[in-house]
Design a protein around this motif. Sequence first.
Motif, PDB file in Angstrom:
ATOM      1  N   SER A 198       0.824  -1.206   0.000  1.00  0.00           N
ATOM      2  CA  SER A 198       0.000   0.000   0.000  1.00  0.00           C
ATOM      3  C   SER A 198       0.860   1.259   0.000  1.00  0.00           C
ATOM      4  CB  SER A 198      -0.908   0.010   1.234  1.00  0.00           C
ATOM      5  OG  SER A 198      -1.573   1.245   1.339  1.00  0.00           O
ATOM      6  N   PRO A 199       0.525   2.263  -0.794  1.00  0.00           N
ATOM      7  CA  PRO A 199       1.282   3.525  -0.787  1.00  0.00           C
ATOM      8  C   PRO A 199       1.391   4.140   0.599  1.00  0.00           C
ATOM      9  CG  PRO A 199      -0.204   3.468  -2.670  1.00  0.00           C
ATOM     10  CD  PRO A 199      -0.540   2.276  -1.824  1.00  0.00           C
ATOM     11  N   ASN A 200       0.346   4.010   1.429  1.00  0.00           N
ATOM     12  CA  ASN A 200       0.383   4.592   2.771  1.00  0.00           C
ATOM     13  C   ASN A 200       1.515   4.025   3.618  1.00  0.00           C
ATOM     14  OD1 ASN A 200      -1.819   6.307   2.386  1.00  0.00           O
ATOM     15  ND2 ASN A 200      -3.294   4.715   2.926  1.00  0.00           N
ATOM     16  N   ASP A 201       1.895   2.775   3.334  1.00  0.00           N
ATOM     17  CA  ASP A 201       2.973   2.145   4.100  1.00  0.00           C
ATOM     18  C   ASP A 201       4.354   2.629   3.672  1.00  0.00           C
ATOM     19  OD1 ASP A 201       1.061   0.670   5.450  1.00  0.00           O
ATOM     20  OD2 ASP A 201       1.169  -1.022   4.050  1.00  0.00           O
ATOM     21  N   PHE A 202       4.414   3.386   2.574  1.00  0.00           N
ATOM     22  CA  PHE A 202       5.710   3.822   2.044  1.00  0.00           C
ATOM     23  C   PHE A 202       5.898   5.336   2.132  1.00  0.00           C
ATOM     24  CE2 PHE A 202       5.122  -0.336   0.310  1.00  0.00           C
ATOM     25  CZ  PHE A 202       6.403  -0.864   0.161  1.00  0.00           C
ATOM     26  N   VAL A 203       4.874   6.060   2.650  1.00  0.00           N
ATOM     27  CA  VAL A 203       4.975   7.514   2.743  1.00  0.00           C
ATOM     28  C   VAL A 203       6.162   7.935   3.596  1.00  0.00           C
ATOM     29  CG1 VAL A 203       3.841   9.598   3.612  1.00  0.00           C
ATOM     30  CG2 VAL A 203       2.526   7.919   2.315  1.00  0.00           C
ATOM     31  N   SER A 204       6.398   7.243   4.678  1.00  0.00           N
ATOM     32  CA  SER A 204       7.500   7.612   5.579  1.00  0.00           C
ATOM     33  C   SER A 204       8.872   7.353   4.958  1.00  0.00           C
ATOM     34  CB  SER A 204       7.379   6.834   6.892  1.00  0.00           C
ATOM     35  OG  SER A 204       7.473   5.440   6.652  1.00  0.00           O
ATOM     36  N   ASN A 207      10.897  11.389   0.612  1.00  0.00           N
ATOM     37  CA  ASN A 207      11.113  12.767   1.069  1.00  0.00           C
ATOM     38  C   ASN A 207      11.271  13.666  -0.151  1.00  0.00           C
ATOM     39  OD1 ASN A 207      11.562  14.991   2.723  1.00  0.00           O
ATOM     40  ND2 ASN A 207      13.771  14.607   2.841  1.00  0.00           N
ATOM     41  N   PRO A 208      10.171  14.188  -0.674  1.00  0.00           N
ATOM     42  CA  PRO A 208      10.249  14.999  -1.890  1.00  0.00           C
ATOM     43  C   PRO A 208      11.023  16.293  -1.663  1.00  0.00           C
ATOM     44  CG  PRO A 208       8.054  15.123  -0.930  1.00  0.00           C
ATOM     45  CD  PRO A 208       8.786  14.056  -0.176  1.00  0.00           C
ATOM     46  N   SER A 209      11.793  16.669  -2.668  1.00  0.00           N
ATOM     47  CA  SER A 209      12.548  17.922  -2.602  1.00  0.00           C
ATOM     48  C   SER A 209      11.649  19.086  -2.989  1.00  0.00           C
ATOM     49  CB  SER A 209      13.741  17.855  -3.555  1.00  0.00           C
ATOM     50  OG  SER A 209      13.281  17.794  -4.907  1.00  0.00           O
ATOM     51  N   GLN A 210      12.145  20.303  -2.734  1.00  0.00           N
ATOM     52  CA  GLN A 210      11.377  21.478  -3.124  1.00  0.00           C
ATOM     53  C   GLN A 210      11.182  21.521  -4.632  1.00  0.00           C
ATOM     54  OE1 GLN A 210       9.824  23.461  -1.081  1.00  0.00           O
ATOM     55  NE2 GLN A 210       8.988  24.789  -2.703  1.00  0.00           N
ATOM     56  N   GLN A 211      12.169  21.049  -5.368  1.00  0.00           N
ATOM     57  CA  GLN A 211      12.053  21.012  -6.824  1.00  0.00           C
ATOM     58  C   GLN A 211      10.948  20.040  -7.246  1.00  0.00           C
ATOM     59  OE1 GLN A 211      15.706  20.141  -8.889  1.00  0.00           O
ATOM     60  NE2 GLN A 211      14.711  20.097 -10.896  1.00  0.00           N
ATOM     61  N   ASP A 212      10.855  18.898  -6.527  1.00  0.00           N
ATOM     62  CA  ASP A 212       9.776  17.936  -6.817  1.00  0.00           C
ATOM     63  C   ASP A 212       8.415  18.582  -6.592  1.00  0.00           C
ATOM     64  OD1 ASP A 212      11.539  15.830  -7.397  1.00  0.00           O
ATOM     65  OD2 ASP A 212      11.662  15.253  -5.283  1.00  0.00           O
ATOM     66  N   ILE A 213       8.297  19.321  -5.506  1.00  0.00           N
ATOM     67  CA  ILE A 213       7.020  19.954  -5.147  1.00  0.00           C
ATOM     68  C   ILE A 213       6.648  21.013  -6.179  1.00  0.00           C
ATOM     69  CG2 ILE A 213       5.866  21.400  -3.429  1.00  0.00           C
ATOM     70  CD1 ILE A 213       7.625  19.991  -1.310  1.00  0.00           C
ATOM     71  N   VAL A 351       0.350  20.272  -1.188  1.00  0.00           N
ATOM     72  CA  VAL A 351       1.045  19.794  -2.393  1.00  0.00           C
ATOM     73  C   VAL A 351       2.111  18.783  -2.018  1.00  0.00           C
ATOM     74  CG1 VAL A 351       2.463  20.460  -4.366  1.00  0.00           C
ATOM     75  CG2 VAL A 351       0.563  21.918  -3.647  1.00  0.00           C
ATOM     76  N   LYS A 352       2.828  19.042  -0.937  1.00  0.00           N
ATOM     77  CA  LYS A 352       3.873  18.109  -0.506  1.00  0.00           C
ATOM     78  C   LYS A 352       3.276  16.747  -0.158  1.00  0.00           C
ATOM     79  CE  LYS A 352       7.721  17.444   2.692  1.00  0.00           C
ATOM     80  NZ  LYS A 352       8.507  18.013   3.819  1.00  0.00           N
ATOM     81  N   LEU A 357       2.616  11.114  -1.569  1.00  0.00           N
ATOM     82  CA  LEU A 357       1.768   9.954  -1.840  1.00  0.00           C
ATOM     83  C   LEU A 357       2.041   9.396  -3.231  1.00  0.00           C
ATOM     84  CD1 LEU A 357      -0.440   8.226  -0.592  1.00  0.00           C
ATOM     85  CD2 LEU A 357      -2.138   9.737  -1.644  1.00  0.00           C
ATOM     86  N   ARG A 358       2.287  10.291  -4.209  1.00  0.00           N
ATOM     87  CA  ARG A 358       2.604   9.835  -5.563  1.00  0.00           C
ATOM     88  C   ARG A 358       3.923   9.055  -5.562  1.00  0.00           C
ATOM     89  NH1 ARG A 358       1.351  12.054 -10.591  1.00  0.00           N
ATOM     90  NH2 ARG A 358      -0.604  12.637  -9.556  1.00  0.00           N
ATOM     91  N   MET A 359       4.933   9.571  -4.872  1.00  0.00           N
ATOM     92  CA  MET A 359       6.222   8.890  -4.800  1.00  0.00           C
ATOM     93  C   MET A 359       6.097   7.580  -4.022  1.00  0.00           C
ATOM     94  SD  MET A 359       8.673  12.228  -4.099  1.00  0.00           S
ATOM     95  CE  MET A 359      10.219  11.323  -4.125  1.00  0.00           C
TER      96      MET A 359
END
Length: 483
Positions: A198-204, A207-213, A351-352, A357-359
């Motif tokens: 599940s994506p929820n299990d991988f959120v932690s 760590n998206p960068s500011q450029q990703d956001i 947005v972050k 969640l997408r990552m």
Amino acid sequence: MLESIRKYQKILMGLLLLLILPSFVFLGVESYMQDIGKDSTLVKVDGAAITRQELDNAVKLRADRLQQQQGRVDSAMVNSVPFKQAVLNEIIQQRLLAYEIKALKLSISPEALARDLTQIPEIKALYNNGQFDAERYKKLLASNNLTVDQFENGRRHELKTRHVLTAVVATGIGSRKVAEQVSIAFETEREVQVLRFSPNDFVSKVNPSQQDIESFYQSNINAYQAPENVEVEYVILQGDAKADPKKFAEKADLFANMAYEQADSLKPVADRLSLPIQKASNITRGGLRGAPADHPFNNPKLLAAIFADDAVKNRRNIEALELSPGKIISARVITHKPQAALPLSQIQVDVKKQVSLRMAQELAIKTGQERFEALQKNPSESAGFTAGKWVSRNKPADLTASGMDAVMSANAKQLPAVVSAQANDGGFAIYRVNKVQKPLQADAKLRTNQARQVAALGAQSEAAAYFESVKDRAGVKQVNSVK
């Protein structure tokens, strides 16, 4: 009086056409819908034209029937090309039936017609001690604006049509063996264990960068729009119109006239009638968010008025509007904000979360696929799987459609086997199929329903093929398109 006659002669036709028309629509005249001229002829069947006028008349009749059945008709729908094409399909269907009746040289004997007519209660009642009352028969038909010849010729045509349709549908055999195999396939159970990523299990773990956001924000800028909104001031005149209707009517007229004649401000009418000027902000075309449904600024007419060009651009009072008996409002736009993108700084946190969640989803799928590849080499590995449960197409439990398809695709002769599918939450699921079994007792009701569906599909397929051949023989040709 002849309602049962009309009902009787259409029941079977309706049931049969329900089987035939869906296939005919998909396989029917769409291929002919090419505009190659401007003549009034739309389609030719056996050389005879179906004109645009005939179609328009049929569309009007269909719209009238819908109006009687539903109480209202969507004029845009009735005037749409798909609706007109559907009606044209029906006209062609009737022409093809007439062509086939003629080609088969069908006839209805007097005895067959008599048997048919005696199935109609109003006509059966005309027999007295075995004697038929011909005079009452004529009067019965005359009361419905029909002559004997008109009515009986119509019945003969109905019977011929019924014979053709019944013969066509009867060719769709719907084999018991086929239906039984379908039921067995839907009943057969498989013991399944599930391993979900599940994506929820991988959120932690991301760590998206500011450029990703920022990149995600720019790519999805349309999703981050502040809706058009206005701030208004308004005054409400409220009173008991029933207690003193004359006095209230005078005040209402004064209110409406002053709001209209001194349209640059609400102050004059407010001062004259001692009404408070109130304010409301963040009103969108959809209403005032969070306000109850009966709030003035959730009234569609009031919203239309305050978002009209004159109100928005010229900041003029809207004309007085009655919200309910004894309650009148006028309003004036103070500020107007067009739709605009929300600044990233204002929605950075949201947005972050979406980027995370997408990552996380991408990581969940990647991890799941890697585990799946390893399990294909060793399907007996059980770490992380849930306890086994029995599922079937009749009883899918919590499996998604794609999950069930994957489970049923596993080779029953090579178990245990692992298969995969996308999970409900966008993640990845691995299913291990361990065993296959047939239920001890079949659901008789479910089997009956499935047999009916198989028979209907068979009849529909046969009917579609049959009428395709009739179209070829009748030389159906599209001359102009439906517009």
